[in-house]
Design a protein around this motif. Structure first.
Motif, PDB file in Angstrom:
ATOM      1  N   ALA A  64      41.001 -44.515  33.219  1.00 14.57           N
ATOM      2  CA  ALA A  64      42.365 -44.878  33.629  1.00 14.57           C
ATOM      3  C   ALA A  64      43.300 -43.686  33.500  1.00 14.57           C
ATOM      4  N   LYS A  65      43.186 -42.958  32.386  1.00 14.72           N
ATOM      5  CA  LYS A  65      44.029 -41.768  32.202  1.00 14.72           C
ATOM      6  C   LYS A  65      43.749 -40.727  33.274  1.00 14.72           C
ATOM      7  N   ARG A  89      44.390 -54.725  23.022  1.00 13.31           N
ATOM      8  CA  ARG A  89      45.327 -53.881  22.273  1.00 13.31           C
ATOM      9  C   ARG A  89      45.275 -52.428  22.776  1.00 13.31           C
ATOM     10  N   MET A  90      44.083 -51.916  23.036  1.00 13.68           N
ATOM     11  CA  MET A  90      43.950 -50.547  23.545  1.00 13.68           C
ATOM     12  C   MET A  90      44.637 -50.411  24.899  1.00 13.68           C
ATOM     13  N   ALA A  91      44.478 -51.413  25.751  1.00 16.37           N
ATOM     14  CA  ALA A  91      45.096 -51.373  27.070  1.00 16.37           C
ATOM     15  C   ALA A  91      46.619 -51.439  26.971  1.00 16.37           C
ATOM     16  N   SER A  96      51.719 -48.769  27.666  1.00 15.20           N
ATOM     17  CA  SER A  96      53.042 -48.415  27.137  1.00 15.20           C
ATOM     18  C   SER A  96      53.228 -46.894  27.099  1.00 15.20           C
ATOM     19  N   GLN A  97      52.170 -46.142  26.821  1.00 21.56           N
ATOM     20  CA  GLN A  97      52.247 -44.678  26.853  1.00 21.56           C
ATOM     21  C   GLN A  97      52.475 -44.191  28.276  1.00 21.56           C
ATOM     22  N   ALA A  98      51.784 -44.812  29.233  1.00 19.95           N
ATOM     23  CA  ALA A  98      51.932 -44.394  30.629  1.00 19.95           C
ATOM     24  C   ALA A  98      53.326 -44.709  31.162  1.00 19.95           C
ATOM     25  N   ASN A  99      53.882 -45.840  30.745  1.00 23.33           N
ATOM     26  CA  ASN A  99      55.228 -46.204  31.212  1.00 23.33           C
ATOM     27  C   ASN A  99      56.320 -45.392  30.507  1.00 23.33           C
TER      28      ASN A  99
END
Length: 101
Positions: A64-65, A89-91, A96-99
């Motif tokens: 995904a990254k 939880r990982m997703a 949240s990091q991507a946003n």
């Protein structure tokens, strides 16, 4: 010396009545709520798990990254959904990091 485990002898009841039991059995015990995956995503996640074992969620997160970094938003969403199916939880952390960034 033997050890014996027994229920306490005070007023806490040990059983549910019928209505409580029916309500408790409405959902599986391991169901922690939230969105449910589509059959397509579930099938893909199970195949991914078969290929990568316990590292499958981490591998999906990396895919995904990589898709996000390459500008492939559809690929990012696909791998995020597989990651979410395997490890919610990982997703959530990844999304949240991507946003945020």
């Amino acid at each position: 010396m033997s050890i014996r485990f027994a229920a306490p002898r005070h007023s806490i009841r040990n059983r549910m009545d019928d209505a409580e039991a029916r309500a408790a059995c409405q959902r599986p015990a391991n169901d922690n709520g939230g969105g449910h995956s589509s059959d397509t995503a579930l099938t893909a996640a199970l195949r991914h798990f078969a290929d990568h074992g316990l590292a499958a969620a981490r591998h999906a997160r990396l895919k995904a990254k990589a898709a996000r970094h390459a500008g492939d938003e559809q690929g990012y969403r696909w791998w995020l959904e597989i990651c979410r199916t395997l490890d919610r939880r990982m997703a959530q952390e990844l999304d949240s990091q991507a946003n945020a960034g």
